[in-house]
Structures are given as C-alpha cells and as structure tokens.
Design an enzyme around this catalytic site. Structure first.
Site, mmCIF file in Angstrom:
data_model
loop_
_atom_site.group_PDB
_atom_site.id
_atom_site.type_symbol
_atom_site.label_atom_id
_atom_site.label_comp_id
_atom_site.label_asym_id
_atom_site.label_seq_id
_atom_site.Cartn_x
_atom_site.Cartn_y
_atom_site.Cartn_z
ATOM 1 C CG LEU A 1 1.273 -5.972 -12.494
ATOM 2 C CD1 LEU A 1 0.911 -7.445 -12.522
ATOM 3 C CD2 LEU A 1 0.062 -5.133 -12.879
ATOM 4 C CG LEU B 1 -1.934 -1.209 1.241
ATOM 5 C CD1 LEU B 1 -2.918 -1.076 2.402
ATOM 6 C CD2 LEU B 1 -2.710 -1.392 -0.064
ATOM 7 N NE ARG C 1 7.659 8.810 -22.395
ATOM 8 C CZ ARG C 1 8.750 9.488 -22.759
ATOM 9 N NH1 ARG C 1 8.980 9.774 -24.028
ATOM 10 N NH2 ARG C 1 9.621 9.898 -21.827
ATOM 11 C CE1 TYR D 1 9.850 1.242 -13.289
ATOM 12 C CE2 TYR D 1 10.201 2.056 -15.519
ATOM 13 C CZ TYR D 1 9.443 1.351 -14.606
ATOM 14 O OH TYR D 1 8.274 0.733 -15.013
HETATM 15 P P1 NAD Z 1 1.358 1.608 -9.153
HETATM 16 O O1 NAD Z 1 2.341 2.381 -8.348
HETATM 17 O O2 NAD Z 1 -0.057 2.071 -9.205
HETATM 18 O O3 NAD Z 1 1.354 0.075 -8.720
HETATM 19 C C1 NAD Z 1 2.427 -0.552 -8.063
HETATM 20 C C2 NAD Z 1 1.867 -1.254 -6.834
HETATM 21 O O4 NAD Z 1 2.952 -1.944 -6.189
HETATM 22 C C3 NAD Z 1 1.281 -0.276 -5.801
HETATM 23 O O5 NAD Z 1 0.026 -0.741 -5.388
HETATM 24 C C4 NAD Z 1 2.291 -0.302 -4.646
HETATM 25 O O6 NAD Z 1 1.671 -0.052 -3.398
HETATM 26 C C5 NAD Z 1 2.859 -1.694 -4.785
HETATM 27 N N1 NAD Z 1 4.212 -1.838 -4.236
HETATM 28 C C6 NAD Z 1 5.283 -1.007 -4.414
HETATM 29 N N2 NAD Z 1 6.338 -1.470 -3.731
HETATM 30 C C7 NAD Z 1 5.951 -2.618 -3.116
HETATM 31 C C8 NAD Z 1 6.596 -3.541 -2.276
HETATM 32 N N3 NAD Z 1 7.885 -3.412 -1.894
HETATM 33 N N4 NAD Z 1 5.900 -4.606 -1.809
HETATM 34 C C9 NAD Z 1 4.582 -4.768 -2.155
HETATM 35 N N5 NAD Z 1 3.915 -3.912 -2.956
HETATM 36 C C10 NAD Z 1 4.596 -2.848 -3.441
HETATM 37 O O7 NAD Z 1 1.975 1.537 -10.634
HETATM 38 P P2 NAD Z 1 1.367 0.937 -11.983
HETATM 39 O O8 NAD Z 1 1.445 2.023 -12.980
HETATM 40 O O9 NAD Z 1 0.086 0.249 -11.731
HETATM 41 O O10 NAD Z 1 2.503 -0.123 -12.345
HETATM 42 C C11 NAD Z 1 2.315 -1.534 -12.173
HETATM 43 C C12 NAD Z 1 3.491 -2.251 -12.811
HETATM 44 O O11 NAD Z 1 3.545 -1.986 -14.223
HETATM 45 C C13 NAD Z 1 4.862 -1.831 -12.263
HETATM 46 O O12 NAD Z 1 5.688 -2.962 -12.222
HETATM 47 C C14 NAD Z 1 5.374 -0.856 -13.311
HETATM 48 O O13 NAD Z 1 6.784 -0.781 -13.326
HETATM 49 C C15 NAD Z 1 4.829 -1.497 -14.570
HETATM 50 N N6 NAD Z 1 4.690 -0.562 -15.690
HETATM 51 C C16 NAD Z 1 3.833 0.508 -15.591
HETATM 52 C C17 NAD Z 1 3.691 1.361 -16.684
HETATM 53 C C18 NAD Z 1 2.792 2.570 -16.642
HETATM 54 O O14 NAD Z 1 2.800 3.330 -17.622
HETATM 55 N N7 NAD Z 1 2.013 2.780 -15.592
HETATM 56 C C19 NAD Z 1 4.412 1.107 -17.863
HETATM 57 C C20 NAD Z 1 5.323 0.049 -17.889
HETATM 58 C C21 NAD Z 1 5.417 -0.808 -16.804
HETATM 59 C C1 UD1 Z 2 6.167 5.774 -17.765
HETATM 60 C C2 UD1 Z 2 5.839 5.075 -16.453
HETATM 61 C C3 UD1 Z 2 6.816 3.948 -16.218
HETATM 62 C C4 UD1 Z 2 6.801 3.041 -17.417
HETATM 63 C C5 UD1 Z 2 7.113 3.804 -18.697
HETATM 64 C C6 UD1 Z 2 6.923 2.916 -19.917
HETATM 65 C C7 UD1 Z 2 4.808 6.267 -14.561
HETATM 66 C C8 UD1 Z 2 5.014 7.237 -13.458
HETATM 67 N N1 UD1 Z 2 5.895 6.026 -15.337
HETATM 68 O O1 UD1 Z 2 7.451 6.431 -17.694
HETATM 69 O O2 UD1 Z 2 6.427 3.193 -15.082
HETATM 70 O O3 UD1 Z 2 7.684 1.958 -17.280
HETATM 71 O O4 UD1 Z 2 6.157 4.863 -18.823
HETATM 72 O O5 UD1 Z 2 7.344 3.586 -21.037
HETATM 73 O O6 UD1 Z 2 3.749 5.714 -14.742
HETATM 74 N N2 UD1 Z 2 6.244 14.948 -17.922
HETATM 75 C C9 UD1 Z 2 6.043 16.314 -17.870
HETATM 76 N N3 UD1 Z 2 5.443 16.837 -16.749
HETATM 77 C C10 UD1 Z 2 5.036 16.070 -15.699
HETATM 78 C C11 UD1 Z 2 5.235 14.669 -15.772
HETATM 79 C C12 UD1 Z 2 5.844 14.140 -16.899
HETATM 80 O O7 UD1 Z 2 6.412 17.043 -18.787
HETATM 81 O O8 UD1 Z 2 4.509 16.621 -14.714
HETATM 82 C C13 UD1 Z 2 6.910 14.375 -19.109
HETATM 83 C C14 UD1 Z 2 8.131 13.536 -18.773
HETATM 84 O O9 UD1 Z 2 9.288 14.326 -18.619
HETATM 85 C C15 UD1 Z 2 8.188 12.604 -19.996
HETATM 86 C C16 UD1 Z 2 6.712 12.413 -20.351
HETATM 87 O O10 UD1 Z 2 6.010 13.504 -19.749
HETATM 88 O O11 UD1 Z 2 8.845 13.221 -21.057
HETATM 89 C C17 UD1 Z 2 6.144 11.106 -19.823
HETATM 90 O O12 UD1 Z 2 6.483 11.015 -18.454
HETATM 91 P P1 UD1 Z 2 5.868 9.881 -17.484
HETATM 92 O O13 UD1 Z 2 4.397 9.838 -17.597
HETATM 93 O O14 UD1 Z 2 6.490 10.062 -16.149
HETATM 94 O O15 UD1 Z 2 6.315 8.539 -18.236
HETATM 95 P P2 UD1 Z 2 7.677 7.790 -18.536
HETATM 96 O O16 UD1 Z 2 8.868 8.436 -17.937
HETATM 97 O O17 UD1 Z 2 7.640 7.545 -19.984
#
Ligand code: NAD
Ligand code: UD1
Length: 317
Positions: free
Chosen positions: A73, A33, A209, A141
C-alpha cells in the site's frame, strides 16, 4: 500466517494492520512515515514497525522476511501531487512496487496484493467502470498505478509469484489525513466543516466519485489474500458501486457537520477525472465481497472520529 504491510502506518494500511492483527496474523509494517504515523501502528497489538523507504532493497527484504503475503500500500496517493512532482510519484509508486516484487521473489513470499486505483480508467465515457475496459490514465499518479499493475503481471507470468490487483475507488474513513493540500476531498471538507474553516471546491461540483468506506475496503483486501490464485490475478474493482456528485457530498457533510461549509470556488484541476463509479460484480463473484456502509453512515463515523481527535493531520506541504 505472517503479513508484511507496506504503508501500514497510513490511512488504509493502518486499518488493514488492525484487522489482520485481530484475525491472528503476525504483522510487520514498512513505512517511511512521510504521511503515516507510528501511533497508527501502535493501535494494533503485536504489529512491528520498520521505519524505512519501500524502495530500499534491504528494508523491504527485512520487512518481507518470512511473510506469506505482502500487502503493498505504500505510495504517494495524490493526483495533484503527481502533477506537481511527477518524477517523485513515479519513482515511489513504480520503483516501490518493483522493490516489493523483487523482495517477494527473493524471500519466497506466496502472494503480493497491490493497492491499485480506479483513477487508471481516466475519462472514458462508459459508466460504471468494469475491469475489462481499456485504461486511460490522465495523471502521472494514474500512470504509476498502471505501471505497478504491469509489473505485477510480469512477475506473475515470469516467476510464478501469486499476485492480486485491487483497484480501490475513493476510500474514506477515520484516520485519513486532512491537513495537507494533497489530502482527499472528504477529510478536507469534513474537517473544515467541523472546525468552521474555509475550503475550496474545484470545478462545478457535478463531478462524481464512488466513495467507499475504509472497513469495507479492508475486508476486500483480506479476502484477496486467501482467494483462489488465478481468480485474483486479473484486476478487481473495489468500490461501493454508487456515484455521488460532489455537490451532494457537500450537502451531506453540512448535515453531518451541523453547519454550512465556508466554500470558495476555483476552476477544475488538471488531471481530474470527471466521473467515477465501480462495477463491483467481479469483487462479488471472485471475493464474495459486498460493501456494507453507505455514505451518510460512513461520514457520521468519520466525523465522530474527527471530533475525538482520532486523525492523522499529515504533512503540511
Ligand atoms: P496514505 O498516504 O495514508 O498511506 C500511504 C502510506 O505509505 C503512508 O503511511 C506513507 O507514509 C507511506 N509511504 C509513502 N511513501 C513511502 C515510501 N517511499 N516508503 C515507505 N512508505 C511510504 O494513503 P492511503 O489513502 O492510505 O493509500 C494507501 C494506498 O491505497 C496507496 O497505494 C494509494 O495509492 C491507494 N489508493 C488509495 C485510495 C484512496 O481513496 N485513499 C484510492 C485508490 C488507491
Ligand atoms: C482519490 C485518491 C487517490 C485514489 C483515487 C481513486 C486521495 C488524496 N486521492 O483521488 O489516491 O487513487 O481517489 O479514485 O486520497 N476536490 C475539491 N476540493 C478539495 C479537494 C478535492 O474540490 O479541497 C475535488 C477534486 O478536484 C476532485 C474530487 O474533489 O474532483 C475528489 O478529489 P480527491 O479526494 O483528491 O480524489 P481523487 O482525485 O478522485
């Protein structure tokens, strides 16, 4: 079928839990959480929540007990956070993956599905990104996801564990946290627009993106659980297959939000990838997957959920 979903209280994880529960799976979530919310799990009838750290061997063993598939995840998902706190991010993302694989092996789990990331392609010039290309992580990351993928391969080769590696491109949709400076661009900009708050554009807005709607991503994850084992062992891109410059995203957000953004400019962030676009051919052929929700429709749904308060705010640090 029984599933363990690490990070199941988070954004993507909670949509996955809802879908699995709806499909008749029995689901156990392990989440600390730190950015997820218990309410997100409560939305899925019958899903059990264990609050704990994925790196804790006892917690992950108990969550994975009896599971056919572990969907891994749980991670610290922010590129920016990894530049400020590299040890923490490598520890959770790689250590967490190792703990999941060890528990899966001990509990006789059939398959582990990993949420990897398109960020591992880095800034290599060729677009769209296809899975055969060499990876070039630019941030701790991205490196943590490359390491997690390597661990998955090692456990498949050495212990015969079935593994599936999905490289998500930028995922967005309802319940994505927006209240932290480590949040993603869409929740930050969209919530700022709806609430008429200031927000910051890093860089010139020409960075691109491949924004992918969360329900489409979840559909790919579910398919990866049952697809033929050898076919999913190699990484699969999960992305809509269209790159959008940030300036185009901002214009769409203003249209959907119904008012101009109060935008400040700042230099591009270190570790930021310039361009991202998926070649989703392997997802189509191996998983039979097809994205269905375009960016404008996805933004409208996300805005509707934000207006209803159906959102995690996330930590304020
Ligand atoms: P999120 O932060 O909403 O979900 C991550 C979850 O993991 C959260 O509920 C957090 O509480 C839990 N968590 C974090 N550290 C933990 C720990 N040590 N032990 C147990 N639980 C833990 O993020 P999301 O966007 O839903 O991402 C989910 C997965 O998808 C991640 O692995 C992320 O790297 C990957 N991913 C996300 C995106 C994106 O664009 N959101 C893109 C590529 C990959
Ligand atoms: C995101 C995800 C990462 C995932 C990756 C896959 C999040 C937080 N990050 O990273 O987990 O693995 O996609 O490609 O979900 N930006 C701004 N202003 C802001 C925030 C962001 O200009 O306030 C810009 C950033 O500099 C970047 C772009 O928007 O150029 C996208 O940023 P962000 O949404 O954080 O995504 P990624 O870094 O691509």
């Amino acid at each position: 079928m029984r599933a363990c979903v690490t990070g199941g209280a988070g954004f993507i994880g909670s949509h996955l839990v809802e879908r699995l529960a709806g499909d008749g799976w029995s689901v156990c979530v392990l989440d600390d959480l730190s950015s997820g919310r218990a309410e997100n799990v409560a939305a899925a009838p019958g899903a059990e929540l264990i609050v704990g750290d994925v790196r804790d061997p006892a917690a992950i063993r108990s969550a994975a007990k009896g599971a056919d598939v572990v969907f891994h995840l749980a991670a610290l998902a922010s590129v920016q956070r990894s530049l400020e706190h590299p040890h923490e991010v490598i520890d959770v993302n790689m250590g967490g993956t190792l703990a999941v694989l060890e528990a899966a092996r001990a509990q006789g789990v059939r398959r582990v599905v990993l949420a990897s990331s398109s960020s591992i392609y880095g800034d290599t010039p060729t677009l769209p990104k296809c899975e055969r290309m060499p990876i070039a992580p630019r941030s701790p990351y991205a490196a943590s996801k490359a390491g997690a993928e390597a661990l998955m391969h090692a456990y498949r080769r050495t212990f015969g564990l079935e593994t599936a590696i999905l490289r998500f491109f930028n995922v967005y949709g309802p319940r994505q946290p927006h209240g932290s400076r480590y949040a993603g661009a869409i929740p930050i900009f969209l919530s700022a627009c709806l609430d008429d708050r200031p927000c910051t554009l890093y860089g010139d807005g020409e960075q691109t993106r491949d924004f992918t709607y969360v329900e489409d991503v979840v559909d790919a994850v579910v398919r990866a659980a049952s697809a033929e084992g050898t076919a999913v062992a190699e990484p699969i891109n999960i992305g809509a297959g269209q790159r959008h410059p940030l300036r185009e995203l901002l214009a769409l957000i203003e249209r959907v939000g119904g008012r101009p953004l109060r935008l400040t400019r700042a230099p591009a962030r270190a570790g930021d990838v310039r361009d991202s676009e998926a070649d989703a051919g392997r997802a189509r052929s191996v998983l039979g997957w097809q994205p269905t929700i375009g960016l404008e429709r996805g933004l409208e749904r996300t805005a509707a959920a934000l207006r209803c308060g159906d959102q995690a705010v996330g930590p304020s640090s």
